[in-house]
Design a protein around this motif. Structure first.
Motif, PDB file in Angstrom:
ATOM      1  N   PRO A  15       7.896  -0.172  -4.040  1.00 24.67           N
ATOM      2  CA  PRO A  15       7.334   1.183  -3.904  1.00 24.67           C
ATOM      3  C   PRO A  15       5.975   1.196  -3.224  1.00 24.67           C
ATOM      4  N   TYR A  16       5.154   0.165  -3.472  1.00 19.97           N
ATOM      5  CA  TYR A  16       3.821   0.111  -2.864  1.00 19.97           C
ATOM      6  C   TYR A  16       3.925  -0.156  -1.360  1.00 19.97           C
ATOM      7  N   PHE A  17       4.840  -1.042  -0.959  1.00 18.93           N
ATOM      8  CA  PHE A  17       5.064  -1.244   0.470  1.00 18.93           C
ATOM      9  C   PHE A  17       5.596   0.039   1.112  1.00 18.93           C
ATOM     10  N   GLY A  18       6.427   0.764   0.352  1.00 20.88           N
ATOM     11  CA  GLY A  18       6.978   2.008   0.868  1.00 20.88           C
ATOM     12  C   GLY A  18       5.907   3.053   1.137  1.00 20.88           C
ATOM     13  N   VAL A  19       4.976   3.246   0.183  1.00 19.78           N
ATOM     14  CA  VAL A  19       3.938   4.261   0.387  1.00 19.78           C
ATOM     15  C   VAL A  19       2.946   3.830   1.461  1.00 19.78           C
ATOM     16  N   LEU A  20       2.734   2.521   1.613  1.00 18.44           N
ATOM     17  CA  LEU A  20       1.881   2.053   2.715  1.00 18.44           C
ATOM     18  C   LEU A  20       2.515   2.375   4.062  1.00 18.44           C
ATOM     19  N   PHE A  21       3.838   2.204   4.147  1.00 18.48           N
ATOM     20  CA  PHE A  21       4.530   2.582   5.381  1.00 18.48           C
ATOM     21  C   PHE A  21       4.411   4.083   5.626  1.00 18.48           C
ATOM     22  N   LEU A  22       4.528   4.879   4.562  1.00 14.67           N
ATOM     23  CA  LEU A  22       4.396   6.328   4.711  1.00 14.67           C
ATOM     24  C   LEU A  22       3.022   6.695   5.254  1.00 14.67           C
ATOM     25  N   GLN A  23       1.980   6.065   4.738  1.00 14.01           N
ATOM     26  CA  GLN A  23       0.625   6.391   5.200  1.00 14.01           C
ATOM     27  C   GLN A  23       0.404   5.947   6.642  1.00 14.01           C
ATOM     28  N   SER A  25       2.727   5.861   8.911  1.00 14.00           N
ATOM     29  CA  SER A  25       3.452   6.836   9.732  1.00 14.00           C
ATOM     30  C   SER A  25       2.700   8.151   9.814  1.00 14.00           C
ATOM     31  N   TYR A  26       2.044   8.577   8.699  1.00 12.66           N
ATOM     32  CA  TYR A  26       1.244   9.804   8.726  1.00 12.66           C
ATOM     33  C   TYR A  26       0.073   9.665   9.697  1.00 12.66           C
ATOM     34  N   ALA A  27      -0.593   8.508   9.641  1.00 11.22           N
ATOM     35  CA  ALA A  27      -1.749   8.300  10.514  1.00 11.22           C
ATOM     36  C   ALA A  27      -1.331   8.315  11.987  1.00 11.22           C
ATOM     37  N   ALA A  28      -0.249   7.589  12.296  1.00 12.98           N
ATOM     38  CA  ALA A  28       0.224   7.570  13.680  1.00 12.98           C
ATOM     39  C   ALA A  28       0.665   8.956  14.130  1.00 12.98           C
ATOM     40  N   SER A  29       1.298   9.705  13.225  1.00 14.63           N
ATOM     41  CA  SER A  29       1.737  11.058  13.562  1.00 14.63           C
ATOM     42  C   SER A  29       0.555  11.967  13.884  1.00 14.63           C
ATOM     43  N   SER A  30      -0.516  11.870  13.086  1.00 20.44           N
ATOM     44  CA  SER A  30      -1.693  12.712  13.324  1.00 20.44           C
ATOM     45  C   SER A  30      -2.313  12.422  14.684  1.00 20.44           C
ATOM     46  N   LEU A  31      -2.431  11.152  15.025  1.00 25.25           N
ATOM     47  CA  LEU A  31      -3.063  10.785  16.295  1.00 25.25           C
ATOM     48  C   LEU A  31      -2.204  11.175  17.496  1.00 25.25           C
ATOM     49  N   VAL A 268      12.863   9.325   8.534  1.00 27.30           N
ATOM     50  CA  VAL A 268      12.597   8.131   7.721  1.00 27.30           C
ATOM     51  C   VAL A 268      11.683   8.455   6.546  1.00 27.30           C
ATOM     52  N   VAL A 269      10.663   9.265   6.767  1.00 31.76           N
ATOM     53  CA  VAL A 269       9.711   9.581   5.703  1.00 31.76           C
ATOM     54  C   VAL A 269      10.379  10.376   4.587  1.00 31.76           C
ATOM     55  N   TYR A 270      11.188  11.368   4.926  1.00 33.25           N
ATOM     56  CA  TYR A 270      11.895  12.128   3.889  1.00 33.25           C
ATOM     57  C   TYR A 270      12.762  11.212   3.036  1.00 33.25           C
ATOM     58  N   TYR A 271      13.485  10.299   3.699  1.00 33.94           N
ATOM     59  CA  TYR A 271      14.404   9.418   2.980  1.00 33.94           C
ATOM     60  C   TYR A 271      13.656   8.429   2.087  1.00 33.94           C
ATOM     61  N   ILE A 272      12.630   7.773   2.633  1.00 39.32           N
ATOM     62  CA  ILE A 272      11.890   6.780   1.844  1.00 39.32           C
ATOM     63  C   ILE A 272      11.125   7.444   0.702  1.00 39.32           C
ATOM     64  N   SER A 273      10.516   8.584   0.962  1.00 42.11           N
ATOM     65  CA  SER A 273       9.789   9.268  -0.108  1.00 42.11           C
ATOM     66  C   SER A 273      10.736   9.681  -1.225  1.00 42.11           C
ATOM     67  N   PHE A 288      -1.425   8.107  -2.591  1.00 39.81           N
ATOM     68  CA  PHE A 288      -1.957   7.202  -1.568  1.00 39.81           C
ATOM     69  C   PHE A 288      -2.313   7.936  -0.271  1.00 39.81           C
ATOM     70  N   ASN A 289      -2.230   9.249  -0.285  1.00 38.40           N
ATOM     71  CA  ASN A 289      -2.499  10.022   0.918  1.00 38.40           C
ATOM     72  C   ASN A 289      -3.878   9.755   1.538  1.00 38.40           C
ATOM     73  N   PRO A 290      -4.942   9.560   0.737  1.00 36.59           N
ATOM     74  CA  PRO A 290      -6.249   9.294   1.352  1.00 36.59           C
ATOM     75  C   PRO A 290      -6.291   8.055   2.241  1.00 36.59           C
ATOM     76  N   LEU A 291      -5.335   7.122   2.065  1.00 36.49           N
ATOM     77  CA  LEU A 291      -5.324   5.937   2.927  1.00 36.49           C
ATOM     78  C   LEU A 291      -5.125   6.304   4.392  1.00 36.49           C
ATOM     79  N   SER A 292      -4.297   7.335   4.640  1.00 36.53           N
ATOM     80  CA  SER A 292      -4.046   7.726   6.028  1.00 36.53           C
ATOM     81  C   SER A 292      -5.311   8.231   6.698  1.00 36.53           C
TER      82      SER A 292
END
Length: 377
Positions: A15-23, A25-31, A268-273, A288-292
């Motif tokens: 789960p921790y690797f999963g949320v790190l991947f989510l963050q 992806s969020y960071a890359a999406s924002s940029l 991917v994010v919907y499925y993993i979350s 873990f949202n602040p990590l992004s």
């Protein structure tokens, strides 16, 4: 023994690797999205195309891997899917990217740090999150959530001394143009992003509830994106009814934003979350949202020449401390739940053993019968 311990650690760490991947992806999406918006991308069309791409890409996988486990569609599930599509793919995404147009990528990501607090309160009210005020681990989760939000606000509001990085000083004029929005525009963008985060939090809560009655994660992801694409198309046709040029595809950053956000950020994010929520709950996904924001602040200094200052660095440290408390609290929740399960199993085994043992009277009767047989012989 060592391999078993490693496998157990890897299972607990998924789960921790999963949320790190989510963050990430969020960071890359924002940029990527901010760069495309700067080039004139229309956020209404952006939402339509990204959800169409996500639905088209994930539909074959859903049909192939979940044809035997897909539950029957009911009116209740259909209404939940339509509401999920309205909350995140339509309302949240349009509000978020409209707000990002008035601000910067770092500011938009920072505003999203209200998401853990909203999700925590909603999950607490709906009893999706285990909270006991008198226990230390629950207090750790509460304090950690407050620290992560506080750290995000420090990164947003506190400026301080600018850290002169070589790659940002070379592009100082670009930084000025990036931050050229007025104070009124920043306030408008902040309100839009905050409203979008509320819808995003409601989406996570409803997704966790829907997965209990519709556990086919890939199919649910595909249906949400299909419904989101349909609703977004109707919205775009109403809002941009006279502007047909926005539907044209261009082979530039905007097309990259469509593809990346469609496949990764939506599908991917919907499925993993959903997988993580079924095990850890919706609050864990958003905690873990602040990590992004830290990732965007660092990478944004390279890609968008956004300046790093003391406020951002100090806020990042506070966020890391808060996340540590949240992780500690969630780990204690898991260990306490496991211990309670072990106690219940032990208690049931004791009851079975007590019921299986003969009583003293039965033992006495058996002894008398044996002695009588011996005397007869």
């Amino acid at each position: 023994m060592g391999n078993e311990r490693f496998v157990r650690w890897l299972k607990d760490a998924k789960p921790y690797f999963g949320v790190l991947f989510l963050q990430l992806s969020y960071a890359a999406s924002s940029l990527i999205s901010k760069s495309a918006l700067n080039q004139g991308m229309n956020h209404y069309i952006f939402v339509v195309y990204r959800n169409i791409i996500a639905a088209v890409v994930f539909a074959p996988f859903a049909m192939l891997f979940e044809r035997k486990i897909r539950p029957r569609m009911t009116i209740n599930i259909f209404l939940k899917i339509m509401l999920l599509a309205l909350l995140e793919p339509v309302i949240d995404q349009n509000l978020y990217y409209a707000g990002m147009q008035y601000t910067t990528a770092t500011f938009a990501t920072a505003m999203c740090n209200v998401l853990p607090a909203i999700t925590f309160l909603l999950a607490w009210i709906l009893r999706l999150e285990n909270v006991k005020i008198r226990s230390f681990h629950s207090q750790g989760k509460i304090v950690g959530t407050i620290l992560t939000i506080g750290g995000a606000m420090i990164m947003t509001l506190v400026r301080g001394h600018v850290i002169g990085l070589p790659w940002t000083t070379k592009h100082a004029p670009q930084t000025q143009s990036t931050d050229a929005a007025t104070e009124h525009d920043h306030l408008k963008g902040a309100v839009m992003i905050a409203a979008g985060c509320f819808c995003w939090s409601c989406f996570y809560i409803l997704q966790a509830i829907t997965l209990k009655s519709y556990p086919a994660g890939l199919s649910l992801t595909c249906l949400i994106c299909m419904a989101g694409a349909l609703q977004s198309t109707v919205l775009t046709l109403v809002v941009e009814r006279d502007n047909y040029a926005i539907w044209a595809l261009h082979w530039d950053t905007t097309f990259l934003a469509y593809v990346y956000n469609g496949i990764i950020r939506s599908g991917v994010v919907y499925y993993i979350s959903g997988i993580i929520m079924s095990e850890k709950g919706p609050f864990f996904v958003t905690a873990f949202n602040p990590l992004s924001m830290i990732m965007v602040a660092i990478v944004g200094s390279f890609m968008l020449a956004e300046q790093l200052d003391f406020g951002k660095v100090f806020g990042a440290v506070v966020i890391i401390v808060g996340l540590y408390l949240v992780i500690w609290g969630k780990s204690k929740d898991v260990s306490s739940s496991k211990s309670s399960e072990d106690d219940n199993i032990a208690l049931s085994n004791n009851k079975e053993s007590i019921l299986a043992k003969p009583s003293n009277e039965e033992r006495t009767d058996d002894t008398i019968k044996i002695r009588t047989l011996d005397d007869a012989v």
